[in-house]
Motif scaffolding. Sequence first.
Motif, PDB file in Angstrom:
ATOM      1  N   VAL A 203      33.538  34.660  45.455  1.00 16.42           N
ATOM      2  CA  VAL A 203      34.050  33.894  44.085  1.00 16.42           C
ATOM      3  C   VAL A 203      35.264  34.655  43.704  1.00 16.42           C
ATOM      4  N   THR A 204      36.370  34.305  43.617  1.00 13.96           N
ATOM      5  CA  THR A 204      37.412  34.802  42.837  1.00 13.96           C
ATOM      6  C   THR A 204      38.186  33.844  41.985  1.00 13.96           C
ATOM      7  N   LEU A 205      39.001  34.239  41.216  1.00 12.79           N
ATOM      8  CA  LEU A 205      39.845  33.448  40.259  1.00 12.79           C
ATOM      9  C   LEU A 205      41.278  33.066  40.741  1.00 12.79           C
ATOM     10  N   LYS A 206      41.579  31.834  40.896  1.00 12.08           N
ATOM     11  CA  LYS A 206      42.802  31.233  41.464  1.00 12.08           C
ATOM     12  C   LYS A 206      43.439  30.019  40.688  1.00 12.08           C
ATOM     13  N   GLN A 207      44.534  30.571  40.086  1.00  5.66           N
ATOM     14  CA  GLN A 207      45.316  29.103  39.316  1.00  5.66           C
ATOM     15  C   GLN A 207      44.345  29.025  37.951  1.00  5.66           C
ATOM     16  N   GLY A 208      43.691  30.072  37.536  1.00  2.00           N
ATOM     17  CA  GLY A 208      42.877  29.739  36.389  1.00  2.00           C
ATOM     18  C   GLY A 208      41.440  29.241  36.295  1.00  2.00           C
ATOM     19  N   SER A 209      41.037  29.158  37.861  1.00  2.00           N
ATOM     20  CA  SER A 209      39.753  28.647  38.016  1.00  2.00           C
ATOM     21  C   SER A 209      38.942  29.267  39.037  1.00  2.00           C
ATOM     22  N   PHE A 210      37.677  29.538  38.829  1.00  2.00           N
ATOM     23  CA  PHE A 210      36.946  30.134  39.858  1.00  2.00           C
ATOM     24  C   PHE A 210      36.747  29.492  41.297  1.00  2.00           C
TER      25      PHE A 210
END
Length: 305
Positions: A203-210
């Motif tokens: 799980v990572t953060l992309k474009q403000g969402s996890f």
Amino acid sequence: MAEIELGKPEADEKFVAAELADGASKSFRWKEWIGCFVILGVIAGVTAYLVTRPEDLELTFGDGASSPLSVVRVIDVTGGVTGTLLIQRMFSLSDPTNQTYFLNMLDPTFPSSTNVSLQVFNNASLGNISLTIENIQLVEFPYMLPDSINPFTFDSVSFLNEADTVISSAAFDPSDVEESVILKAELDGSYSIDGSITMMNVVTLKQGSFVEETVLIFQDIDISAAPAAFLYLSTDRSFSESGDTEVPIEGGDTKGGKPGHYTKKGDFTQILSPALNLNDYETGRWYIWCIQFSIIMGRGNINVL
């Protein structure tokens, strides 16, 4: 194409040799690129979107012997201290039970007039403290947690000023405690095929969402030259070119105008997004398939670590 049962690998290899020997007279046969991956749905416990969050959190990879860092728990902090507190995990690829956890903070802000300490509770109602970090504003993140601490028991955090007054507090969502499956396959077959593929979801953060993605870790990969070898992922241990999932290799050859040939060697990592449901592949198998001659060059049974 009908499914091919693989009960006799010796026959497969004889067929491979015969077909390749006669390969000059074979015409190249095009197949459609399969690109549909199973979406796992919304990640439990990560529902809030804060304007203060950065757009992207880079996926951090391990040292080759370890997994990438993956977010396993999240808590948003407001008040005198603000930011997003993360618990991240890394584990040994050779022994997944050997796990290391890290505390991280995204865009933290602290009062400038006081030192701040962090208290992490495993039972806040009883005042049970699992961890205290003094001068948290000076800590370099990610901060490695002691081996004796199990972060899945955390239920809340508090930030205190020098007078031991709570200036921020927040509670973890108990529903975000979820262990992910880790799968590994050892590859073998004709034509010097060797190596292993480990699969895990991170799980990572992309474009403000996890978001959840599947990471493929290729180790010690070897394969001899082949005219059109491609990698396929099957949920069971029989092969169907039209029914199994093709995984194009980034940086692989593009012979015949079709990218993603399975020609890359050594150690490398590739990300599949959206994530696969790894539970579907616990008794599956990897295949190296030569689409030009319709032959199986190698395979690897998938096992749960």
